[in-house]
Design a protein around this motif. Structure first.
Motif, short mmCIF file in Angstrom:
data_model
loop_
_atom_site.label_atom_id
_atom_site.label_comp_id
_atom_site.label_asym_id
_atom_site.label_seq_id
_atom_site.Cartn_x
_atom_site.Cartn_y
_atom_site.Cartn_z
N ALA A 45 -16.34 -23.91 10.89
CA ALA A 45 -15.94 -22.80 11.24
C ALA A 45 -16.36 -21.86 11.84
CB ALA A 45 -15.27 -22.10 9.63
N ASP A 46 -17.85 -22.09 11.45
CA ASP A 46 -18.49 -20.63 12.77
C ASP A 46 -18.93 -21.49 14.38
OD1 ASP A 46 -19.55 -19.59 10.48
OD2 ASP A 46 -21.16 -20.53 9.75
N HIS A 47 -18.76 -22.48 14.41
CA HIS A 47 -18.67 -23.36 15.42
C HIS A 47 -17.23 -23.02 15.80
CE1 HIS A 47 -19.46 -25.63 18.25
NE2 HIS A 47 -18.86 -26.86 18.71
N ALA A 48 -15.76 -23.16 15.81
CA ALA A 48 -14.44 -23.41 15.99
C ALA A 48 -14.66 -21.12 16.23
CB ALA A 48 -14.10 -22.85 14.96
N LYS A 49 -15.72 -20.31 15.29
CA LYS A 49 -15.29 -18.63 15.93
C LYS A 49 -16.54 -18.96 17.20
CE LYS A 49 -14.80 -17.01 11.10
NZ LYS A 49 -15.84 -16.59 9.83
N GLN A 50 -17.39 -19.21 17.21
CA GLN A 50 -18.02 -19.22 18.43
C GLN A 50 -16.90 -20.04 19.55
OE1 GLN A 50 -21.59 -21.53 18.13
NE2 GLN A 50 -22.00 -19.81 16.79
N GLN A 51 -16.26 -20.81 19.38
CA GLN A 51 -15.78 -21.21 20.53
C GLN A 51 -14.16 -20.30 20.72
OE1 GLN A 51 -15.01 -25.90 19.52
NE2 GLN A 51 -15.91 -25.69 20.33
N VAL A 52 -13.99 -19.97 19.68
CA VAL A 52 -12.99 -18.98 19.81
C VAL A 52 -12.93 -17.69 20.76
CG1 VAL A 52 -10.89 -17.48 19.14
CG2 VAL A 52 -11.58 -19.61 18.00
N GLU A 53 -14.49 -17.23 20.75
CA GLU A 53 -14.84 -15.36 21.31
C GLU A 53 -15.51 -16.31 21.98
OE1 GLU A 53 -15.99 -12.61 22.01
OE2 GLU A 53 -15.09 -13.17 20.19
N GLN A 54 -15.85 -17.30 22.77
CA GLN A 54 -16.21 -17.64 24.54
C GLN A 54 -14.84 -18.23 25.21
OE1 GLN A 54 -18.30 -21.98 24.56
NE2 GLN A 54 -17.99 -21.52 26.98
N LEU A 55 -13.36 -18.41 24.48
CA LEU A 55 -12.36 -18.73 25.08
C LEU A 55 -11.80 -17.74 25.62
CD1 LEU A 55 -10.95 -21.92 23.20
CD2 LEU A 55 -11.39 -21.55 26.03
N ARG A 56 -12.00 -16.57 23.87
CA ARG A 56 -11.57 -15.13 24.50
C ARG A 56 -11.82 -14.55 25.78
NH1 ARG A 56 -10.75 -13.16 18.38
NH2 ARG A 56 -9.26 -14.04 18.38
N LYS A 57 -13.39 -14.58 25.76
CA LYS A 57 -14.24 -13.93 27.00
C LYS A 57 -14.02 -14.25 28.36
CE LYS A 57 -18.46 -12.28 24.64
NZ LYS A 57 -19.77 -13.09 24.23
N GLU A 58 -12.88 -16.02 28.39
CA GLU A 58 -12.82 -16.46 29.58
C GLU A 58 -11.54 -16.28 29.97
OE1 GLU A 58 -12.62 -21.05 31.28
OE2 GLU A 58 -13.81 -20.89 29.58
N ARG A 59 -10.65 -15.85 29.35
CA ARG A 59 -9.87 -14.94 29.25
C ARG A 59 -9.39 -13.97 30.25
NH1 ARG A 59 -4.98 -14.85 24.61
NH2 ARG A 59 -6.16 -12.59 24.49
N ALA A 60 -9.85 -12.61 29.18
CA ALA A 60 -10.44 -11.63 29.63
C ALA A 60 -11.22 -11.97 31.51
CB ALA A 60 -11.50 -10.97 28.96
N ARG A 61 -11.94 -12.61 31.90
CA ARG A 61 -12.53 -13.09 32.54
C ARG A 61 -11.51 -13.10 33.78
NH1 ARG A 61 -17.36 -16.55 33.08
NH2 ARG A 61 -15.43 -17.48 31.41
N TRP A 62 -10.55 -14.20 33.32
CA TRP A 62 -9.47 -14.14 34.50
C TRP A 62 -8.10 -13.64 34.39
CZ3 TRP A 62 -8.72 -19.03 37.39
CH2 TRP A 62 -10.08 -19.48 37.41
N GLN A 63 -8.36 -12.26 33.57
CA GLN A 63 -7.15 -11.26 33.74
C GLN A 63 -7.38 -10.93 34.79
OE1 GLN A 63 -4.50 -11.32 31.82
NE2 GLN A 63 -5.11 -12.67 30.83
N ASP A 64 -8.75 -10.55 35.06
CA ASP A 64 -9.47 -10.14 36.65
C ASP A 64 -9.11 -9.94 37.54
OD1 ASP A 64 -10.61 -8.06 38.17
OD2 ASP A 64 -12.67 -9.17 37.50
N PRO A 65 -8.73 -9.71 39.07
CA PRO A 65 -8.29 -10.21 39.87
C PRO A 65 -8.52 -10.38 40.49
CG PRO A 65 -6.32 -8.33 40.05
CD PRO A 65 -7.72 -8.34 38.29
N GLU A 66 -9.69 -9.80 40.90
CA GLU A 66 -11.17 -10.33 41.57
C GLU A 66 -11.70 -11.35 41.04
OE1 GLU A 66 -11.96 -8.16 44.08
OE2 GLU A 66 -10.55 -6.76 44.10
N TYR A 67 -12.45 -11.34 39.98
CA TYR A 67 -12.66 -13.37 38.77
C TYR A 67 -11.10 -13.71 40.16
CZ TYR A 67 -13.76 -17.09 36.02
OH TYR A 67 -14.54 -17.53 35.71
N VAL A 68 -10.24 -14.29 39.83
CA VAL A 68 -9.56 -14.92 40.53
C VAL A 68 -9.39 -15.54 41.76
CG1 VAL A 68 -7.19 -15.69 40.84
CG2 VAL A 68 -7.97 -14.82 38.67
N LYS A 69 -9.54 -13.95 42.58
CA LYS A 69 -9.60 -14.36 44.26
C LYS A 69 -11.23 -15.08 43.85
CE LYS A 69 -7.43 -10.26 45.46
NZ LYS A 69 -7.25 -8.84 46.34
N ALA A 70 -12.43 -14.40 43.30
CA ALA A 70 -13.52 -15.42 44.20
C ALA A 70 -13.40 -17.25 43.30
CB ALA A 70 -14.64 -15.01 42.77
#
Length: 137
Positions: free
Chosen positions: A46-71
């Motif tokens: 469960a701890d490992h799954a929580k870490q993966q979820v947090e990592q995926l949330r951070k990645e999703r937040a990065r993809w919300q940034d238009p500059e990151y998508v352009k890069a």
């Protein structure tokens, strides 16, 4: 004088009661220990799954940034903005060819490498179609 018996009836009953208690409690104790290790493994999972979820949330937040998508589009897909001239640098020196270990395998490999990818796929389909089926008994 009469010899005293080694075990009295009271001692025998006490030993039987203790042995039966040990036999009765052995299985639940083993189950308890096994379940504790299973619980620890599930908590780690469960701890490992929580870490993966947090990592995926951070990645999703990065993809919300238009500059990151352009890069990412520039880096991965080699996109260019209007007015820019994209280019790809190619090494002018030919790649070093390994010396063939056996007589005629290098020319055959070079001929295969020169073919487009779809030709090799089609050749493998033809080869699979042309092999005879094994005889049934």
């Amino acid at each position: 004088m009469a010899a005293r018996p080694r075990f009295t009836s009271r001692a025998t009953v006490l030993v039987l009661v203790l042995c039966s208690l040990v036999a009765i409690l052995a299985y639940p104790t083993r189950q308890f220990i096994s379940q504790r290790s299973d619980i620890a493994a599930q908590r780690a999972k469960a701890d490992h799954a929580k870490q993966q979820v947090e990592q995926l949330r951070k990645e999703r937040a990065r993809w919300q940034d238009p500059e990151y998508v352009k890069a990412q589009a520039r880096e991965r897909l080699h996109y260019a903005m209007p007015g820019e001239t994209p280019f790809v640098s190619v090494d002018p020196s030919p790649p070093a060819t390994p010396k063939p270990s056996s007589g005629g395998t290098a020319p055959a490999q070079a001929a295969k490498a020169a073919q487009p990818w779809y030709t090799s796929i089609w050749d493998s389909v033809d080869a699979a179609d042309s092999t005879p089926a094994p005889a049934s008994r």
